[in-house]
Design an enzyme around this catalytic site. Structure first.
Site, short mmCIF file in Angstrom:
data_model
loop_
_atom_site.label_atom_id
_atom_site.label_comp_id
_atom_site.label_asym_id
_atom_site.label_seq_id
_atom_site.Cartn_x
_atom_site.Cartn_y
_atom_site.Cartn_z
N ASP A 159 77.53 18.74 73.25
CA ASP A 159 76.28 19.48 73.43
C ASP A 159 75.18 18.82 72.59
O ASP A 159 75.30 18.74 71.38
CB ASP A 159 76.47 20.93 73.01
CG ASP A 159 75.28 21.81 73.36
OD1 ASP A 159 74.26 21.27 73.83
OD2 ASP A 159 75.38 23.02 73.16
N ARG B 185 73.56 20.05 79.15
CA ARG B 185 74.51 19.10 79.74
C ARG B 185 74.72 19.30 81.24
O ARG B 185 74.61 18.34 82.01
CB ARG B 185 75.87 19.22 79.04
CG ARG B 185 75.84 18.79 77.60
CD ARG B 185 77.14 19.11 76.89
NE ARG B 185 77.30 20.55 76.70
CZ ARG B 185 78.34 21.12 76.12
NH1 ARG B 185 79.35 20.36 75.71
NH2 ARG B 185 78.42 22.42 75.98
#
Length: 147
Positions: free
Chosen positions: A119, A8
Site C-alpha cells: 500500500d 492500489r
C-alpha cells in the site's frame, strides 16, 4: 481488490483496462475494482494514484466501492494486493453460495516474483510508481496466460 480501493486496486483496474483495450479484447473482460472495507465508498482514487496514471496517459473515473456477494458469483477472478486482503476475501467468499471467483494475489503473476503489492498510501510518488510498474507486469502476465 485492496483495503480502501483508492490507491492500489484502482491503479490495477485502470492498467488492466488499458491493456485489454490496446489488445482489442476489452469486450471479453469485465473489469472493476473494489475494497474489502467500506472506509472510502464513493471516493475518487487518491490524487497521487490519479497523477501516477496520468503520467502514463491513463485516465480513470472509478469511485471506491466495497466488494459484494455478487462479485464472488459474477467474476471469474478476484485478484488482490496482499495477504490480509487475500485472507479477508477468502473468509467472505466462504459465506457465499455458488462462489465462482478464483481468489488470488495479483502479485502471483509477477515475472519478477514480487508477490505483495504494498500500500503506497503513507509513501510518496515513487511508491505509487512502484505499484504502477508491478500492476503492469502482473496484468500483462495474467492476460498472457490461457483463460
Amino acid at each position: 481488490v485492496s483495503i480502501g480501493n483508492i490507491c492500489r486496486s484502482p491503479i490495477a483496474e485502470a492498467v488492466f483496462r488499458k491493456l485489454v483495450t490496446d489488445e482489442k479484447v476489452e469486450n471479453k473482460w469485465m473489469t472493476d475494482s473494489a475494497a474489502v472495507s467500506d472506509w472510502n465508498v464513493g471516493r475518487s482514487p487518491d490524487a497521487r494514484a490519479l497523477s501516477c496514471l496520468g503520467n502514463h496517459g491513463i485516465e480513470t473515473a472509478h469511485k471506491a466501492r466495497q466488494v459484494t456477494k455478487d462479485d464472488f458469483q459474477t467474476f471469474d477472478y478476484i485478484l488482490c494486493m496482499d495477504e490480509s486482503n487475500l485472507r479477508d476475501l477468502k473468509r467472505k467468499s466462504n459465506q457465499v453460495k455458488d462462489c465462482k471467483a478464483k481468489i488470488e494475489l495479483l502479485g502471483a503473476y509477477d515475472p519478477q516474483k514480487q508477490l505483495i503489492i504494498e500500500d503506497p498510501y503513507y509513501g510518496n510518488e515513487k511508491d505509487f510508481e512502484t505499484v504502477y510498474e508491478q500492476c503492469v507486469r502482473c496484468c500483462k502476465a495474467f492476460l498472457e496466460k490461457p483463460h
